[in-house]
Write an enzyme that holds these catalytic residues in place. Sequence first.
Site, PDB file in Angstrom:
ATOM      1  N   HIS A  88     -57.083-103.088 -37.478  1.00  0.00           N
ATOM      2  CA  HIS A  88     -57.437-101.945 -36.858  1.00  0.00           C
ATOM      3  C   HIS A  88     -58.850-102.376 -36.021  1.00  0.00           C
ATOM      4  CE1 HIS A  88     -56.101 -98.954 -39.849  1.00  0.00           C
ATOM      5  NE2 HIS A  88     -55.592-100.109 -40.156  1.00  0.00           N
ATOM      6  N   GLU A 146     -61.990-101.416 -35.825  1.00  0.00           N
ATOM      7  CA  GLU A 146     -63.189-101.756 -36.637  1.00  0.00           C
ATOM      8  C   GLU A 146     -63.098-103.163 -37.288  1.00  0.00           C
ATOM      9  OE1 GLU A 146     -62.645 -97.178 -36.768  1.00  0.00           O
ATOM     10  OE2 GLU A 146     -61.554 -99.046 -36.861  1.00  0.00           O
ATOM     11  N   CYS A 184     -60.852 -94.509 -39.700  1.00  0.00           N
ATOM     12  CA  CYS A 184     -59.858 -93.872 -40.851  1.00  0.00           C
ATOM     13  C   CYS A 184     -60.597 -94.549 -42.268  1.00  0.00           C
ATOM     14  CB  CYS A 184     -58.508 -94.545 -40.727  1.00  0.00           C
ATOM     15  SG  CYS A 184     -58.441 -96.153 -40.917  1.00  0.00           S
ATOM     16  N   CYS A 230     -60.657 -98.413 -42.808  1.00  0.00           N
ATOM     17  CA  CYS A 230     -61.971 -98.753 -41.907  1.00  0.00           C
ATOM     18  C   CYS A 230     -63.198 -98.715 -42.894  1.00  0.00           C
ATOM     19  CB  CYS A 230     -61.774 -98.463 -40.562  1.00  0.00           C
ATOM     20  SG  CYS A 230     -60.562 -99.382 -39.646  1.00  0.00           S
TER      21      CYS A 230
END
Length: 295
Positions: free
Chosen positions: A102, A104, A129, A132
Site C-alpha cells: 500500500h 502508506e 484503509c 494501513c
Amino acid sequence: MHPRYHAPFAQLSDTLQHALLPILERPDFVGMLLADDVTTLCTQCDLTPETLAYALLPLAAACAIAPISHFQVGAVAQGESGNLYFGANMEFTAVPLQQTLHAEQSAIAHAWLRQERGLTSITVNYTPCGHCRQFMNELNRANTLHIHLPGREPAQLHHYLPDAFGPQDLNITTLLMDPVNHGRTLLDADLLAQTALDAANRSHAPYSNALSGVALETERGTVYTGRYAENAAFNPSLPPLQVALNLMNLAGEDIHSVRRAALVEPRNTTISQWVMLQIILAEAGCTDVQQHFID
C-alpha cells in the site's frame, strides 16, 4: 526527469515547476527530497512542508504499479529530519492480493530504508484503509503521527484508529523505525548475501523472531535491500522483498530488471519468506535466487 513524472509535473504551478525541475532532473533522484530541498522549495514557492507534500502527491502516485486495480495511490511521508519520502501502491500478479504494497506502507518503508528514525506526518491522496492504519500503529511515533488528507483538517493517527490494538498490548517496546542491530552472522557468503544479512539484522520481527532481509542486484549493478517489517496484527506485516522492490521502483528502476537476489532468514523458523519470494521474482523475470540461513 523520469517519464512517469511528465504528466503530473505539467499540472503543477509554474513557480513550483521552475523550483522543482532541477531536483527531478538529478541523476540520483530516488523519490525523496532532502530537508534542504524542502526548505528551498517552501521559500521559493511560499509553501509550508505540509502544503508542499500535498502538491507532490500526484508525482508520488505516478510511481504506482497497479496492474490489477489500475488505481494509483500516492503518499508522502515527512521525517523528523525534514526529508520528504514518496510512496505508491504496488501490486503483483500471479500471487494473492495480500502481497500488495500500500502507498502508506511504501512511504514508511522508503523512509525506514533511507535511515530515517521517525515520522511526523503522512500525506495521502485517499483515506488510509484499515490495513494501513494498523500498519502505521506499529511505528515508534504512532502516538504523535499526523495524517494529512486533501480537503480535511490534519488529524492524529489515533483519530482514524481509536481504541487501537498494537505492540504495547503484546509488551513490545522496540518499535518500527527504532534503530536495531540483531548481530547475526553468516559464514562463506558473497557480498550480495552479506548485504541481505545486514538488512535482516535491521528488520523488525518481534512477534515471530523470523528476522529476514533481501538484497536485489539489477542489470545496472545497483543493489537494493529490503527488511522485514512485522505487525502486531500479523496480516499488515510487510515482506522484505516488497520493501526492496519498493526502493527500486521509487528510484526509477524497472522491477523486471532484477538480475539476481539473496534472501537471509532463520533456518528453523515458524514462518518463511522463501516460497512467495521465488514466485514474485520469477514473475519479474529473475530465477537466480539464493537462500541463506542464520541460526
